[in-house]
Design an enzyme around this catalytic site. Structure first.
Site, PDB file in Angstrom:
ATOM      1  N   CYS A  77     147.330  55.769 107.356  1.00 49.86           N
ATOM      2  CA  CYS A  77     148.538  56.133 106.605  1.00 49.86           C
ATOM      3  C   CYS A  77     148.825  55.058 105.559  1.00 49.86           C
ATOM      4  CB  CYS A  77     149.738  56.257 107.529  1.00 49.86           C
ATOM      5  SG  CYS A  77     151.291  56.450 106.621  1.00 49.86           S
ATOM      6  N   ILE A  78     148.839  55.456 104.305  1.00 53.11           N
ATOM      7  CA  ILE A  78     148.947  54.475 103.219  1.00 53.11           C
ATOM      8  C   ILE A  78     150.316  53.792 103.218  1.00 53.11           C
ATOM      9  CG2 ILE A  78     149.606  56.219 101.479  1.00 53.11           C
ATOM     10  CD1 ILE A  78     147.906  54.545  99.482  1.00 53.11           C
TER      11      ILE A  78
END
Lengths: 125, 130
Positions: free
Chosen positions: B78-79
């Site tokens: 997840c960025i």
């Protein structure tokens, strides 16, 4: 209430942590919002310390966090309207319906399995 | 069956990564397909390319890589959770003016939408949390 409530949906997000002390609540709500933005029907269940997310009058806190109360305000905009809470947890914190930011349906323990079974995907935070 | 894993525990701090890797090995050994491992919350630290654990301990980072190399499992991070925790690939490092990067392929920085898609695509999405 069990017979009148629609227990089905694509995603159930179970929120078990209070705001501020950790990022669990924020990250759980983020997952719910993204799913809703992707067109999934999303339900939220506030359990344990997670019911504190619904408490009125939250500040953003001295720790430099943005808090989650503003995110809760956005739920309706994302069509996230199936909100459930554990009434025993609410009582444990001395809170009542009048103390909540948003109305959430009290879910008795006996109905919990049906809520979970009614959703294709369950994510717990 | 098609499986996806969601890992939310940091490596070495909790059992989550160890258990997830064992579960992954058991899945593929029984002929199931492990499509993707998605890293969220403190789980994003599993993608830190500079991990250098003692030699007599499991090398979790290398184990994830092997999963990708041997079984084609995607490793998605997840960025939003990653950038906050100093986990940047070369593109993000450049964008944020940082002199080095901490994430590289086969780990990919991606959005939470990928987790939602994964939940739709697989038969089972199993969470490993601290």
């Amino acid at each position: 209430m069990s017979s009148t409530v629609n227990f089905s949906g694509d995603l159930l997000v179970i929120l078990r942590h209070a705001p501020h002390g950790s990022s669990w609540l924020r990250e759980g709500l983020d997952a719910a919002l993204v799913a809703a933005a992707f067109g999934q029907s999303v339900s939220l269940l506030f359990q344990s310390d997670g019911v504190l997310a619904l408490a009125k009058g939250q500040g953003v806190g001295p720790l430099g966090q943005k808090g989650t109360a503003t995110t809760l305000d956005m739920l309706a905009m994302y069509d996230i309207e199936s909100l459930y809470l554990d009434p025993e947890a609410l009582e444990r914190f001395g809170l009542g319906e009048q103390d909540l930011l948003l109305p959430a349906a009290a879910l008795d323990a006996a109905s919990l399995p049906r809520l979970i079974a009614g959703h294709r995907l369950v994510l717990t935070f | 069956m098609r499986y996806g894993l969601l890992v939310k525990g940091a490596p070495y701090s909790s059992q989550a990564s160890h258990s997830a890797l064992r579960f992954a090995a058991a899945l593929v050994a029984r002929g199931h397909r492990l499509k993707c491992v998605f890293f969220y919350h403190d789980g994003v630290y599993n993608a830190a390319r500079l991990a250098a654990p003692p030699q007599d301990e499991p090398h979790l980072y290398d184990a994830w890589r092997s999963l990708h190399d041997e079984h084609g499992t995607q490793l998605q991070v997840c960025i939003a959770a990653a950038l906050r925790r100093a986990l940047l690939d070369s593109r993000e490092a450049e964008r944020h003016g940082k002199s080095g990067h901490s994430v590289e392929p086969p780990f990919e920085l991606t959005g939470l939408g990928q987790l939602i898609d994964l939940g739709r695509e697989v038969d089972r999405l199993v969470t490993f949390a601290p």
